[in-house]
Write a protein that holds these residues in place. Sequence first.
Motif, PDB file in Angstrom:
ATOM      1  N   ASP A  98       0.846  -1.199   0.000  1.00  8.26           N
ATOM      2  CA  ASP A  98       0.000   0.000   0.000  1.00  8.26           C
ATOM      3  C   ASP A  98       0.876   1.243   0.000  1.00  8.26           C
ATOM      4  O   ASP A  98       1.832   1.324   0.768  1.00  8.26           O
ATOM      5  CB  ASP A  98      -0.874  -0.032   1.269  1.00  8.26           C
ATOM      6  N   ASN A 100       0.223   4.071   1.072  1.00 11.08           N
ATOM      7  CA  ASN A 100       0.060   4.846   2.300  1.00 11.08           C
ATOM      8  C   ASN A 100       0.812   4.224   3.462  1.00 11.08           C
ATOM      9  O   ASN A 100       0.251   3.480   4.254  1.00 11.08           O
ATOM     10  CB  ASN A 100      -1.420   4.919   2.685  1.00 11.08           C
ATOM     11  N   GLN A 101       2.073   4.531   3.591  1.00 14.22           N
ATOM     12  CA  GLN A 101       2.852   3.999   4.700  1.00 14.22           C
ATOM     13  C   GLN A 101       3.130   5.121   5.701  1.00 14.22           C
ATOM     14  O   GLN A 101       3.296   6.265   5.298  1.00 14.22           O
ATOM     15  CB  GLN A 101       4.167   3.395   4.192  1.00 14.22           C
TER      16      GLN A 101
END
Length: 423
Positions: A98, A100-101
């Motif tokens: 993902d 979005n880290q």
Amino acid sequence: MAFQIPRGTQDILPGEVEKWQYVEKIARDICRRYNYREIRTPIFEHTELFLRGVGDTTDIVQKEMYTFEDKAGRSMTLRPEGTAPVVRSFVENKMYGDPNQPIKLYYIGPMFRYERPQAGRFRQFVQFGVEALGSDDPAIDAEVIAMAMELYQSLGLKKLKLVINSLGDIESRKAHRQALIDHFQNRIHELCEDCQVRLEKNPLRILDCKKDRDHELMATAPSILDYLNEESRHYFEKVKAYLTKLGIPFEVDSRLVRGLDYYNHTTFEIMSDAEGFGAITTLCGGGRYNGLVQEIGGPETPGIGFALSIERLLAALDAEGVALPVSRGIDCYIVAVGEKAKEESVPLVHKLRKAGIVADKDYQDRKIKAQLKAADRLSAKFVAILGDDELAKEVINVKEMSTGEQTEVPLHSIVDYLKERLS
RNA sequence: GCGACUAUGGCGAAGUGGUUAACGCACCAGAUUGUGGCUCUGGCAUGCGUGGGUUCGAUUCCCACUAGUCGCCCCA
């Protein structure tokens, strides 16, 4: 008694459950603001997950797991903690991919440990926990700690103590481990039986021993903090600096060793100083687990989280005498006198409810006096009395319970009247 | 897993080897015929955690089991 609740479990009844709902709501609000999103994983997992994740030398695995075989002969275990399952899900759902880290998650749900119940300890208990995966920024360590502190403080707890420590990275831990073995080896027979076993399996745990706490070897034992390598030391310094910047007081305890194998670098516990808390002091425990994702079969991914028990949180509130702002009274109770009125009270209470008013009525065929008493017991703010007289005049008598003041209101405008008075 | 203590109505709590198992709270009814909180009167455990045993007889003594509480270990 025909059936009894299983040992170490509890029913949370109306009157008590409102507190749970309140605490859970505050927890969810905090997660929302810190941008942590809820994850729900199964109540049971393959036993192997916990053996690998939690560590097979830990007490949790050795004597506290609720393990059973399913019909196909697979070994399953009721989850004793939340981190391993979340990490399993992280890996299985490839959340590492993902963009979005870090991945910031939280959970609220029951955990199970096969133990003798006592104050603050149950076989089924509810944990609220958060996990931040994918970042090794010390700022996220501070963020996670801040969340736990915020939950306790916003609920009104004052007697809190945050204790932190660093276990360092693999290299630091190895060096420290050897130093511990050297330190204790010659005189290990002076310590308790458990410690003698610990020397071989996990010498770090000797430092956490309650029996040998006062032994002179303890005071002189090598501190992990003296064995942190440059990188680990720097990391710990940053975490402490961030906590200070956030205005969160803490104390460092180099003997704070957590019970799960997966921790490294930052570990912390939040404890209660409150009196009358029995042997239980730990409200929340957590730390960093940079090797865990890999251990579970994912790519090398850093992680940190905490877990806390709602039972203990509630116990701490009790110990400090904090009352949660939970309400349970109702707005209006319909008192019906006579057959016709009783019939009319059914659509009437329905109408109030549809209008957003918390309303109830009698279903026990009680007399007017008993109905009033019931309304009083329910802490009704208003009582609306409907009888033959009122029906004939198409009105209803609304009584404000706190003052005893009674007003005749046209039946058709009862909703507006109540809403006006309740606002 | 180990240890200590406990187990009587919805709740709290007395009590006894033998005849109706105190009391308080709560609840229900009535005094009050349509009005809660106060007061008064009455009602409310064929039953004393479960199963055995001792005994003429056990809620009371003994044993086991179950559960609870607290502690140890460890933790949330």
